[in-house]
Design a protein around this motif. Structure first.
Motif, short mmCIF file in Angstrom:
data_model
loop_
_atom_site.label_atom_id
_atom_site.label_comp_id
_atom_site.label_asym_id
_atom_site.label_seq_id
_atom_site.Cartn_x
_atom_site.Cartn_y
_atom_site.Cartn_z
N ILE A 70 0.85 -1.20 0.00
CA ILE A 70 0.00 0.00 0.00
C ILE A 70 0.88 1.25 0.00
CG2 ILE A 70 -1.65 1.34 1.37
CD1 ILE A 70 -2.84 -1.36 2.28
N GLY A 71 1.90 1.27 0.85
CA GLY A 71 2.81 2.40 0.89
C GLY A 71 3.54 2.60 -0.42
N LEU A 72 3.92 1.51 -1.07
CA LEU A 72 4.62 1.59 -2.35
C LEU A 72 3.71 2.19 -3.42
CD1 LEU A 72 7.22 0.87 -3.91
CD2 LEU A 72 6.18 -1.34 -4.41
N ILE A 73 2.49 1.74 -3.48
CA ILE A 73 1.54 2.25 -4.47
C ILE A 73 1.25 3.73 -4.24
CG2 ILE A 73 -0.86 2.09 -5.27
CD1 ILE A 73 -0.58 -0.98 -4.80
N LEU A 74 0.99 4.10 -2.99
CA LEU A 74 0.72 5.51 -2.68
C LEU A 74 1.93 6.39 -2.99
CD1 LEU A 74 -1.20 5.25 0.71
CD2 LEU A 74 -2.14 5.85 -1.52
N SER A 75 3.12 5.90 -2.68
CA SER A 75 4.33 6.67 -2.93
C SER A 75 4.59 6.85 -4.41
CB SER A 75 5.53 5.99 -2.27
OG SER A 75 5.38 5.98 -0.88
N ILE A 76 4.35 5.82 -5.19
CA ILE A 76 4.54 5.93 -6.64
C ILE A 76 3.53 6.90 -7.24
CG2 ILE A 76 4.30 4.66 -8.82
CD1 ILE A 76 5.62 2.26 -7.38
N ILE A 77 2.28 6.83 -6.79
CA ILE A 77 1.26 7.76 -7.29
C ILE A 77 1.64 9.20 -6.94
CG2 ILE A 77 -1.13 8.53 -6.95
CD1 ILE A 77 -1.87 5.54 -6.73
N TYR A 78 2.10 9.41 -5.71
CA TYR A 78 2.47 10.76 -5.29
C TYR A 78 3.70 11.26 -6.05
CZ TYR A 78 2.87 14.84 -2.32
OH TYR A 78 2.92 16.13 -1.86
N LEU A 79 4.66 10.39 -6.29
CA LEU A 79 5.85 10.77 -7.06
C LEU A 79 5.47 11.16 -8.48
CD1 LEU A 79 8.93 11.05 -7.12
CD2 LEU A 79 9.03 8.66 -7.82
N ILE A 80 4.59 10.40 -9.09
CA ILE A 80 4.12 10.73 -10.44
C ILE A 80 3.39 12.07 -10.44
CG2 ILE A 80 2.46 10.05 -12.24
CD1 ILE A 80 3.26 7.12 -11.61
N PHE A 81 2.60 12.34 -9.40
CA PHE A 81 1.90 13.61 -9.28
C PHE A 81 2.88 14.78 -9.17
CE2 PHE A 81 -0.02 16.82 -6.41
CZ PHE A 81 -0.99 17.30 -7.28
N ILE A 82 3.92 14.61 -8.36
CA ILE A 82 4.93 15.66 -8.19
C ILE A 82 5.67 15.91 -9.51
CG2 ILE A 82 7.12 16.23 -7.04
CD1 ILE A 82 4.66 16.64 -5.29
N ILE A 83 6.02 14.84 -10.22
CA ILE A 83 6.68 14.98 -11.52
C ILE A 83 5.77 15.72 -12.50
CG2 ILE A 83 7.54 13.70 -13.52
CD1 ILE A 83 8.60 11.60 -11.50
N TRP A 84 4.48 15.38 -12.49
CA TRP A 84 3.51 16.05 -13.36
C TRP A 84 3.42 17.54 -13.02
CZ3 TRP A 84 -1.13 18.50 -12.11
CH2 TRP A 84 -1.89 18.92 -13.20
N LEU A 85 3.41 17.86 -11.70
CA LEU A 85 3.34 19.27 -11.30
C LEU A 85 4.54 20.05 -11.83
CD1 LEU A 85 2.07 19.25 -7.60
CD2 LEU A 85 0.91 20.17 -9.60
N PHE A 86 5.73 19.49 -11.65
CA PHE A 86 6.92 20.19 -12.12
C PHE A 86 6.96 20.27 -13.64
CE2 PHE A 86 8.60 19.67 -7.82
CZ PHE A 86 9.20 20.91 -7.64
N ALA A 87 6.48 19.24 -14.33
CA ALA A 87 6.46 19.27 -15.79
C ALA A 87 5.43 20.28 -16.30
CB ALA A 87 6.15 17.88 -16.34
N THR A 88 4.32 20.42 -15.60
CA THR A 88 3.27 21.32 -16.05
C THR A 88 3.54 22.77 -15.67
OG1 THR A 88 1.66 19.53 -15.80
CG2 THR A 88 0.78 21.75 -15.94
N PHE A 89 3.89 23.01 -14.44
CA PHE A 89 4.04 24.38 -13.94
C PHE A 89 5.48 24.86 -13.88
CE2 PHE A 89 0.12 22.77 -11.89
CZ PHE A 89 -0.77 23.59 -12.55
N GLY A 90 6.43 23.95 -13.88
CA GLY A 90 7.83 24.34 -13.78
C GLY A 90 8.21 24.72 -12.36
N TYR A 91 9.49 24.90 -12.16
CA TYR A 91 9.97 25.24 -10.82
C TYR A 91 9.51 26.65 -10.42
CZ TYR A 91 13.10 25.88 -6.89
OH TYR A 91 13.60 26.10 -5.63
N GLU A 92 9.54 27.58 -11.37
CA GLU A 92 9.12 28.94 -11.07
C GLU A 92 7.64 28.99 -10.72
OE1 GLU A 92 10.69 28.24 -14.07
OE2 GLU A 92 12.67 28.76 -13.29
#
Length: 110
Positions: A70-92
């Motif tokens: 369960i922790g692995l699945i939640l962590s992977i989903i959250y990591l993908i979400f964070i990568i999507w945020l940075f890809a969409t909005f950028g660091y700035e």
């Protein structure tokens, strides 16, 4: 003869719980704890399967494995979400709240 406890059963249970609790640490810490818990669980499962009558707390191993998955699945989903945020909005965009709100309005057409 008194049954022994599996050597890593408590550690597996604790790592499984902490993998769920730390899944929001950009996903990385939760993935790391889950992988360690699953490695130890597989090691202890093999030990248990060799001599089932010698050990008593295999249920902790099963519970720890479920929590680690369960922790692995939640962590992977959250990591993908964070990568999507940075890809969409950028660091700035992640640093400037007004810029992020503007980009969100653009995405949803408001």
């Amino acid at each position: 003869m008194e049954k022994q406890k599996l050597p890593n059963s408590t550690a597996i249970l604790i790592l499984g719980i902490f993998s769920i609790l730390t899944c929001c640490c950009y996903g990385v810490l939760g993935i790391l704890l889950s992988v360690i818990a699953l490695y130890l669980a597989n090691k202890d499962t093999q030990l248990y399967m060799e001599n089932k009558e010698l050990y008593s707390n295999y249920s902790n191993i099963k519970t720890g494995k479920v929590l680690a998955y369960i922790g692995l699945i939640l962590s992977i989903i959250y990591l993908i979400f964070i990568i999507w945020l940075f890809a969409t909005f950028g660091y700035e965009g992640m640093q400037d709240q007004e810029l992020m709100e503007e980009k969100i309005r653009e995405m949803f057409g408001q």
